[in-house]
Design a protein around this motif. Structure first.
Motif, short mmCIF file in Angstrom:
data_model
loop_
_atom_site.label_atom_id
_atom_site.label_comp_id
_atom_site.label_asym_id
_atom_site.label_seq_id
_atom_site.Cartn_x
_atom_site.Cartn_y
_atom_site.Cartn_z
N LEU A 10 2.99 3.06 -3.03
CA LEU A 10 2.57 1.88 -2.29
C LEU A 10 2.71 2.03 -0.94
N ILE A 11 1.63 1.48 -0.35
CA ILE A 11 1.77 1.53 0.98
C ILE A 11 1.97 -0.11 1.75
N TYR A 12 3.21 0.12 2.48
CA TYR A 12 3.45 -1.36 3.05
C TYR A 12 2.69 -1.55 4.27
N HIS A 13 2.04 -2.40 4.75
CA HIS A 13 1.18 -2.45 5.92
C HIS A 13 1.82 -3.65 6.43
N THR A 14 2.65 -3.28 7.53
CA THR A 14 3.46 -4.39 8.18
C THR A 14 3.18 -4.43 9.82
N ILE A 15 3.81 -5.39 10.23
CA ILE A 15 3.62 -5.42 11.77
C ILE A 15 4.39 -4.55 12.62
N ARG A 16 5.11 -3.78 11.85
CA ARG A 16 5.90 -2.71 12.64
C ARG A 16 5.25 -1.14 12.13
N GLY A 17 4.06 -1.13 11.51
CA GLY A 17 3.35 0.11 11.11
C GLY A 17 3.29 0.05 9.47
N ASP A 18 2.96 1.32 8.91
CA ASP A 18 2.88 1.44 7.42
C ASP A 18 3.64 2.25 6.95
N PHE A 19 4.26 1.88 5.84
CA PHE A 19 5.25 2.69 5.00
C PHE A 19 5.06 3.09 3.79
N GLU A 20 5.35 4.17 3.26
CA GLU A 20 4.73 4.58 1.84
C GLU A 20 6.00 4.84 1.06
N THR A 21 6.07 4.40 0.02
CA THR A 21 7.07 4.76 -0.87
C THR A 21 6.44 4.56 -2.51
N TYR A 22 7.40 5.01 -3.46
CA TYR A 22 6.84 5.00 -4.85
C TYR A 22 7.33 3.83 -5.57
N GLY A 23 6.44 3.18 -6.53
CA GLY A 23 7.06 1.85 -6.99
C GLY A 23 6.18 1.53 -7.99
N ALA A 24 6.37 0.49 -8.69
CA ALA A 24 5.25 -0.12 -9.56
C ALA A 24 4.91 -1.78 -8.80
N MET A 25 3.70 -1.68 -8.60
CA MET A 25 3.19 -2.87 -7.82
C MET A 25 3.61 -4.26 -8.59
N SER A 26 3.70 -4.06 -10.03
CA SER A 26 3.96 -5.32 -10.69
C SER A 26 5.37 -5.65 -10.57
N LYS A 27 6.35 -4.70 -10.33
CA LYS A 27 7.82 -5.09 -10.05
C LYS A 27 7.85 -5.61 -8.47
#
Length: 88
Positions: A10-27
């Motif tokens: 999961l890549i979180y594209h935020t106003i402070r930059g991009d962050f990667e993590t693992y998880g389920a998109m549905s959750k």
């Protein structure tokens, strides 16, 4: 601004930059729906606050254009309307 699934991350594209993590998109989608997030396509969960334009099957989030899938368009547009109307 939006969350993207890419190579099982999961890549979180935020106003402070991009962050990667693992998880389920549905959750994540379930957890963030009350905060104005909606899925526009299988790999994208959009923060409706940052939607600047929708044209046919493309949503603009900030300066990024994301594809809206045909099966999800109605639900996405309903979510966007509810968000803009203050009922989401």
């Amino acid at each position: 601004r939006y969350i993207e699934v890419l190579d099982h991350k999961l890549i979180y594209h935020t106003i402070r930059g991009d962050f990667e993590t693992y998880g389920a998109m549905s959750k994540v989608a379930e957890d963030l729906k009350p905060y104005g997030f909606s899925i526009c396509n299988k790999p994208y969960l959009v923060n409706l606050k940052y939607v600047t334009q929708v044209e046919k099957y493309t949503v603009t989030v900030g300066e990024t254009q994301l594809q809206i899938s045909h099966p999800r368009k109605k639900a996405f547009m309903d979510d966007l309307s509810a968000y803009i109307g203050g009922t989401m």
